[in-house]
Design an enzyme around this catalytic site. Structure first.
Site, PDB file in Angstrom:
ATOM      1  N   ASP A  35      37.181  24.111 -35.804  1.00  0.00           N
ATOM      2  CA  ASP A  35      35.919  23.551 -34.629  1.00  0.00           C
ATOM      3  C   ASP A  35      34.500  24.787 -35.696  1.00  0.00           C
ATOM      4  O   ASP A  35      33.368  25.039 -34.990  1.00  0.00           O
ATOM      5  CB  ASP A  35      36.122  24.811 -33.559  1.00  0.00           C
ATOM      6  CG  ASP A  35      36.557  25.918 -33.503  1.00  0.00           C
ATOM      7  OD1 ASP A  35      36.726  26.942 -34.299  1.00  0.00           O
ATOM      8  OD2 ASP A  35      37.340  26.177 -32.728  1.00  0.00           O
ATOM      9  N   GLU A  46      44.497  21.012 -35.552  1.00  0.00           N
ATOM     10  CA  GLU A  46      44.632  22.007 -34.533  1.00  0.00           C
ATOM     11  C   GLU A  46      43.294  20.987 -33.831  1.00  0.00           C
ATOM     12  O   GLU A  46      41.866  21.189 -32.999  1.00  0.00           O
ATOM     13  CB  GLU A  46      43.404  22.674 -35.018  1.00  0.00           C
ATOM     14  CG  GLU A  46      43.717  24.246 -34.345  1.00  0.00           C
ATOM     15  CD  GLU A  46      43.293  25.547 -33.861  1.00  0.00           C
ATOM     16  OE1 GLU A  46      42.480  25.464 -33.964  1.00  0.00           O
ATOM     17  OE2 GLU A  46      44.210  26.240 -34.652  1.00  0.00           O
ATOM     18  N   GLU A  69      31.299  26.423 -31.575  1.00  0.00           N
ATOM     19  CA  GLU A  69      32.466  25.570 -31.556  1.00  0.00           C
ATOM     20  C   GLU A  69      32.310  24.827 -30.361  1.00  0.00           C
ATOM     21  O   GLU A  69      33.722  23.454 -30.839  1.00  0.00           O
ATOM     22  CB  GLU A  69      33.758  27.159 -31.674  1.00  0.00           C
ATOM     23  CG  GLU A  69      33.514  28.082 -33.287  1.00  0.00           C
ATOM     24  CD  GLU A  69      32.972  29.026 -32.718  1.00  0.00           C
ATOM     25  OE1 GLU A  69      32.302  28.985 -31.132  1.00  0.00           O
ATOM     26  OE2 GLU A  69      32.864  29.588 -33.396  1.00  0.00           O
ATOM     27  N   HIS A 100      34.401  39.548 -32.741  1.00  0.00           N
ATOM     28  CA  HIS A 100      32.525  38.827 -33.665  1.00  0.00           C
ATOM     29  C   HIS A 100      32.019  37.128 -33.292  1.00  0.00           C
ATOM     30  O   HIS A 100      31.259  36.761 -33.680  1.00  0.00           O
ATOM     31  CB  HIS A 100      33.593  37.773 -35.274  1.00  0.00           C
ATOM     32  CG  HIS A 100      35.012  36.917 -34.754  1.00  0.00           C
ATOM     33  ND1 HIS A 100      34.359  35.538 -34.856  1.00  0.00           N
ATOM     34  CD2 HIS A 100      35.787  36.567 -34.108  1.00  0.00           C
ATOM     35  CE1 HIS A 100      34.851  34.943 -34.751  1.00  0.00           C
ATOM     36  NE2 HIS A 100      35.702  35.386 -34.398  1.00  0.00           N
ATOM     37  N   ARG A 132      29.818  34.104 -31.798  1.00  0.00           N
ATOM     38  CA  ARG A 132      28.547  34.374 -32.014  1.00  0.00           C
ATOM     39  C   ARG A 132      28.386  33.968 -30.682  1.00  0.00           C
ATOM     40  O   ARG A 132      27.050  35.882 -30.634  1.00  0.00           O
ATOM     41  CB  ARG A 132      28.154  33.124 -32.220  1.00  0.00           C
ATOM     42  CG  ARG A 132      27.401  33.514 -33.522  1.00  0.00           C
ATOM     43  CD  ARG A 132      27.204  31.519 -34.075  1.00  0.00           C
ATOM     44  NE  ARG A 132      26.054  31.566 -35.317  1.00  0.00           N
ATOM     45  CZ  ARG A 132      26.320  32.126 -36.778  1.00  0.00           C
ATOM     46  NH1 ARG A 132      27.195  32.579 -36.804  1.00  0.00           N
ATOM     47  NH2 ARG A 132      25.537  31.915 -37.695  1.00  0.00           N
ATOM     48  N   HIS A 139      35.026  42.568 -38.677  1.00  0.00           N
ATOM     49  CA  HIS A 139      34.491  41.577 -39.844  1.00  0.00           C
ATOM     50  C   HIS A 139      33.013  42.210 -40.409  1.00  0.00           C
ATOM     51  O   HIS A 139      32.792  42.906 -39.858  1.00  0.00           O
ATOM     52  CB  HIS A 139      33.485  40.048 -38.645  1.00  0.00           C
ATOM     53  CG  HIS A 139      33.299  39.158 -38.730  1.00  0.00           C
ATOM     54  ND1 HIS A 139      32.235  38.727 -39.085  1.00  0.00           N
ATOM     55  CD2 HIS A 139      34.187  37.737 -38.395  1.00  0.00           C
ATOM     56  CE1 HIS A 139      31.626  38.247 -39.706  1.00  0.00           C
ATOM     57  NE2 HIS A 139      33.423  36.585 -39.429  1.00  0.00           N
TER      58      HIS A 139
HETATM   59  C1  UD1 Z   1      32.194  31.831 -38.204  1.00  0.00           C
HETATM   60  C2  UD1 Z   1      32.339  30.380 -37.541  1.00  0.00           C
HETATM   61  C3  UD1 Z   1      33.210  30.959 -36.161  1.00  0.00           C
HETATM   62  C4  UD1 Z   1      34.549  31.604 -36.873  1.00  0.00           C
HETATM   63  C5  UD1 Z   1      35.025  32.564 -37.775  1.00  0.00           C
HETATM   64  C6  UD1 Z   1      36.022  33.873 -37.861  1.00  0.00           C
HETATM   65  C7  UD1 Z   1      30.930  28.713 -37.428  1.00  0.00           C
HETATM   66  C8  UD1 Z   1      29.152  28.563 -36.988  1.00  0.00           C
HETATM   67  N1  UD1 Z   1      31.661  30.156 -37.078  1.00  0.00           N
HETATM   68  O1  UD1 Z   1      31.844  32.904 -37.946  1.00  0.00           O
HETATM   69  O2  UD1 Z   1      33.589  29.394 -35.518  1.00  0.00           O
HETATM   70  O3  UD1 Z   1      35.541  31.858 -35.598  1.00  0.00           O
HETATM   71  O4  UD1 Z   1      33.740  32.689 -38.498  1.00  0.00           O
HETATM   72  O5  UD1 Z   1      35.517  34.875 -38.864  1.00  0.00           O
HETATM   73  O6  UD1 Z   1      31.068  27.828 -37.553  1.00  0.00           O
HETATM   74  N2  UD1 Z   1      30.418  37.892 -43.584  1.00  0.00           N
HETATM   75  C9  UD1 Z   1      29.918  38.476 -45.065  1.00  0.00           C
HETATM   76  N3  UD1 Z   1      31.616  37.962 -46.078  1.00  0.00           N
HETATM   77  C10 UD1 Z   1      32.602  37.408 -45.594  1.00  0.00           C
HETATM   78  C11 UD1 Z   1      32.473  36.577 -43.873  1.00  0.00           C
HETATM   79  C12 UD1 Z   1      31.107  36.490 -43.526  1.00  0.00           C
HETATM   80  O7  UD1 Z   1      29.091  39.102 -45.729  1.00  0.00           O
HETATM   81  O8  UD1 Z   1      33.357  37.047 -46.243  1.00  0.00           O
HETATM   82  C13 UD1 Z   1      29.048  38.233 -42.598  1.00  0.00           C
HETATM   83  C14 UD1 Z   1      27.418  37.789 -43.277  1.00  0.00           C
HETATM   84  O9  UD1 Z   1      26.706  38.054 -42.937  1.00  0.00           O
HETATM   85  C15 UD1 Z   1      27.658  36.040 -42.863  1.00  0.00           C
HETATM   86  C16 UD1 Z   1      28.393  36.743 -40.845  1.00  0.00           C
HETATM   87  O10 UD1 Z   1      29.013  37.330 -41.779  1.00  0.00           O
HETATM   88  O11 UD1 Z   1      26.319  35.914 -42.270  1.00  0.00           O
HETATM   89  C17 UD1 Z   1      28.201  35.818 -40.045  1.00  0.00           C
HETATM   90  O12 UD1 Z   1      29.154  34.503 -40.838  1.00  0.00           O
HETATM   91  P1  UD1 Z   1      29.270  33.077 -39.768  1.00  0.00           P
HETATM   92  O13 UD1 Z   1      29.810  32.111 -40.595  1.00  0.00           O
HETATM   93  O14 UD1 Z   1      27.948  32.160 -40.076  1.00  0.00           O
HETATM   94  O15 UD1 Z   1      29.576  33.721 -38.460  1.00  0.00           O
HETATM   95  P2  UD1 Z   1      31.452  33.631 -38.582  1.00  0.00           P
HETATM   96  O16 UD1 Z   1      30.716  34.887 -36.835  1.00  0.00           O
HETATM   97  O17 UD1 Z   1      31.472  34.861 -39.104  1.00  0.00           O
HETATM   98  N1  UDP Z   2      42.444  38.258 -40.135  1.00  0.00           N
HETATM   99  C1  UDP Z   2      42.809  38.713 -40.443  1.00  0.00           C
HETATM  100  N2  UDP Z   2      42.327  40.508 -41.214  1.00  0.00           N
HETATM  101  C2  UDP Z   2      42.356  40.689 -40.322  1.00  0.00           C
HETATM  102  C3  UDP Z   2      41.163  40.347 -39.289  1.00  0.00           C
HETATM  103  C4  UDP Z   2      41.719  39.310 -38.602  1.00  0.00           C
HETATM  104  O1  UDP Z   2      43.772  38.257 -41.863  1.00  0.00           O
HETATM  105  O2  UDP Z   2      40.940  41.875 -40.921  1.00  0.00           O
HETATM  106  C5  UDP Z   2      43.048  37.211 -39.384  1.00  0.00           C
HETATM  107  C6  UDP Z   2      44.227  36.880 -37.971  1.00  0.00           C
HETATM  108  O3  UDP Z   2      45.657  37.283 -38.101  1.00  0.00           O
HETATM  109  C7  UDP Z   2      43.671  35.245 -37.339  1.00  0.00           C
HETATM  110  C8  UDP Z   2      42.191  35.210 -38.218  1.00  0.00           C
HETATM  111  O4  UDP Z   2      42.200  36.229 -39.130  1.00  0.00           O
HETATM  112  O5  UDP Z   2      44.888  34.548 -37.983  1.00  0.00           O
HETATM  113  C9  UDP Z   2      41.511  35.075 -37.036  1.00  0.00           C
HETATM  114  O6  UDP Z   2      40.443  35.182 -37.757  1.00  0.00           O
HETATM  115  P1  UDP Z   2      38.795  35.470 -36.788  1.00  0.00           P
HETATM  116  O7  UDP Z   2      39.069  36.356 -35.669  1.00  0.00           O
HETATM  117  O8  UDP Z   2      38.268  35.663 -37.930  1.00  0.00           O
HETATM  118  O9  UDP Z   2      38.615  33.736 -36.277  1.00  0.00           O
HETATM  119  P2  UDP Z   2      38.594  32.890 -35.014  1.00  0.00           P
HETATM  120  O10 UDP Z   2      40.441  32.993 -35.345  1.00  0.00           O
HETATM  121  O11 UDP Z   2      38.205  33.556 -34.036  1.00  0.00           O
HETATM  122  O12 UDP Z   2      37.845  31.708 -34.894  1.00  0.00           O
END
Ligand code: UD1
Ligand code: UDP
Length: 371
Positions: A96, A118, A132, A205, A207, A238
């Site tokens: 999602d 999924e 999502e 984490h 949004r 995160h």
């Molecule tokens: C995204 C997904 C969410 C998922 C989550 C898993 C969308 C809209 N959101 O949210 O569904 O649950 O990933 O973690 O698709 N960043 C880094 N390095 C990384 C990753 C993120 O610096 O490797 C920082 C960046 O500043 C980025 C911010 O995190 O802009 C947010 O990342 P983003 O993918 O927009 O949103 P998530 O909250 O990670």
């Molecule tokens: N996870 C990880 N390292 C971390 C935190 C989470 O590998 O430091 C794994 C966790 O075991 C799970 C997945 O990341 O499998 C969940 O990811 P996240 O919470 O970012 O996203 P969501 O599942 O909410 O979309």
């Protein structure tokens, strides 16, 4: 030979798609191509390295503080070229995220069949989780193959009028991933730091929780930790700078919480399995923790994973400071309440989801996952 392209971009998609990539690569009748959008960067690379998956394409779209508009437009432009060049017979997307939705949209524009891994999770509130719930509903409009992890997910799709012949109950691929991660003799310096105290494992984490809800969550956690010297918390944070700032403001000077960089999935699963209690707003952790019998307080208003609530391991507590404080305290002080939640259940899979999906794509018979 059937050409299957997998497209994913964030940590949780990678954790759940990499085992599938590796399974598909063993199938001689399939050509498997991997395109990552790079919606995440460091957190994605960490997972690719763990599963030894080397993408054929990386759109590298991530930028700090990216908005939904940035992610959507950058992926849509980037993925068009890859799809037009490779002309896959089917594209697999997961769950999602914006990567998932935008890839499915691009496939629809190019009339390429989509397989949704999924599929069928629902809260029926498009603002929770945001964005999502919209993403997953939108993908279901275009998907040709729907790989539902559970029977409830299948029912959600049937209720929306999806063709029953397009739905396969496979289990969740995250349970396949877990088969390779849990180790009995696992050690880690953070676990040594916790020692004989109770390990409280934290992630956050979402949004829709950025801002006041996240401050509420952290304040409640802080108050409980201050009152319970037999607890230590580990919080692999995160990389979102907004999350980091809030955590630093509320928890930065608390000596019974270690805020650490994201850990590898191998470490994460082993930490979860050794936790006394987990507080999270994550989706994936709600699927993993029931298997270890570790109670989870889900700091969200809704969940698309009611199977774990029904199994008794998950409790939805929302984001109010008082409610989180009370529920967290209760599980530390009321043994009966704790033991009501602390028992292993496996409603999300049996470790064979990837094999089932690969069989289906090869046109073979498959036995559904009966949870
Ligand atoms: C995204 C997904 C969410 C998922 C989550 C898993 C969308 C809209 N959101 O949210 O569904 O649950 O990933 O973690 O698709 N960043 C880094 N390095 C990384 C990753 C993120 O610096 O490797 C920082 C960046 O500043 C980025 C911010 O995190 O802009 C947010 O990342 P983003 O993918 O927009 O949103 P998530 O909250 O990670
Ligand atoms: N996870 C990880 N390292 C971390 C935190 C989470 O590998 O430091 C794994 C966790 O075991 C799970 C997945 O990341 O499998 C969940 O990811 P996240 O919470 O970012 O996203 P969501 O599942 O909410 O979309």
């Amino acid at each position: 030979m059937k050409k299957v392209m997998l497209v994913f971009g964030t940590r949780p998609e990678a954790i759940k798609m990499c085992p599938l990539v590796n399974e598909l690569k063993t199938r001689k009748s399939l050509e498997t191509i991997v395109c990552v959008t790079g919606q995440h960067k460091e957190m994605l690379t960490q997972v690719l390295d763990t599963f030894n998956v080397v993408p054929d394409y990386n759109l590298s779209i991530m930028k700090e503080g990216q908005t939904l508009f940035d992610i959507t437009t950058n992926i849509l432009h980037g993925i068009k070229e890859v799809l037009e060049k490779e002309k896959p017979d089917v594209v697999l997307v997961h769950g999602d995220t914006s990567t998932t939705f935008v890839t499915a949209l691009a496939c629809f524009y190019l009339q390429i069949p989509v397989g949704h891994v999924e599929a069928g999770l629902r809260t029926h509130n498009i603002y929770s989780p945001y964005p999502e719930e919209f993403n997953r509903q939108a993908v279901s409009i275009v998907s040709k193959y729907n790989f539902a992890p559970t029977r409830l997910a299948m029912k959600n799709l049937l209720d929306e009028g999806k063709d029953p012949k397009s739905i396969y109950v496979t289990g969740n691929t995250v349970i396949d991933a877990m088969a390779h991660t849990i180790k009995k003799d696992y050690t880690h310096p953070e676990l040594d730091w916790v020692g004989k105290d109770k390990l409280i494992f934290i992630t956050a984490h979402r949004r829709e929780n950025l801002g006041q809800p996240m401050h509420n969550m952290f304040r409640a956690i802080r108050r409980v930790l201050d009152e319970h010297p037999d607890c230590k918390a580990v919080y692999p944070i995160h990389m979102n700078p907004i999350v980091r700032k809030a955590a630093d403001e509320e928890l930065g000077d608390c000596d019974r919480i270690h805020i650490i960089d994201p850990i590898e999935v191998f470490d994460c699963h082993n930490f979860e399995a050794r936790s006394y209690l987990i507080l999270t707003d994550s989706g994936g952790i709600q699927e993993e923790a029931p298997a270890y019998g570790v109670p989870v307080l889900v700091m969200r208003d809704t969940t698309e994973r009611p199977e774990g609530v029904e199994a008794g391991t998950l409790k939805l507590v929302g984001t109010s400071e008082e409610v989180i404080y009370n529920e967290f305290t209760k599980l530390l002080t009321d043994e009966k309440e704790y033991h009501k939640m602390a028992h292993a259940a496996n409603p999300y899979g049996d470790g064979h989801a990837c094999k089932r999906i690969a069989d289906i794509l090869e046109g073979k018979n498959y036995k559904p996952f009966l949870n």
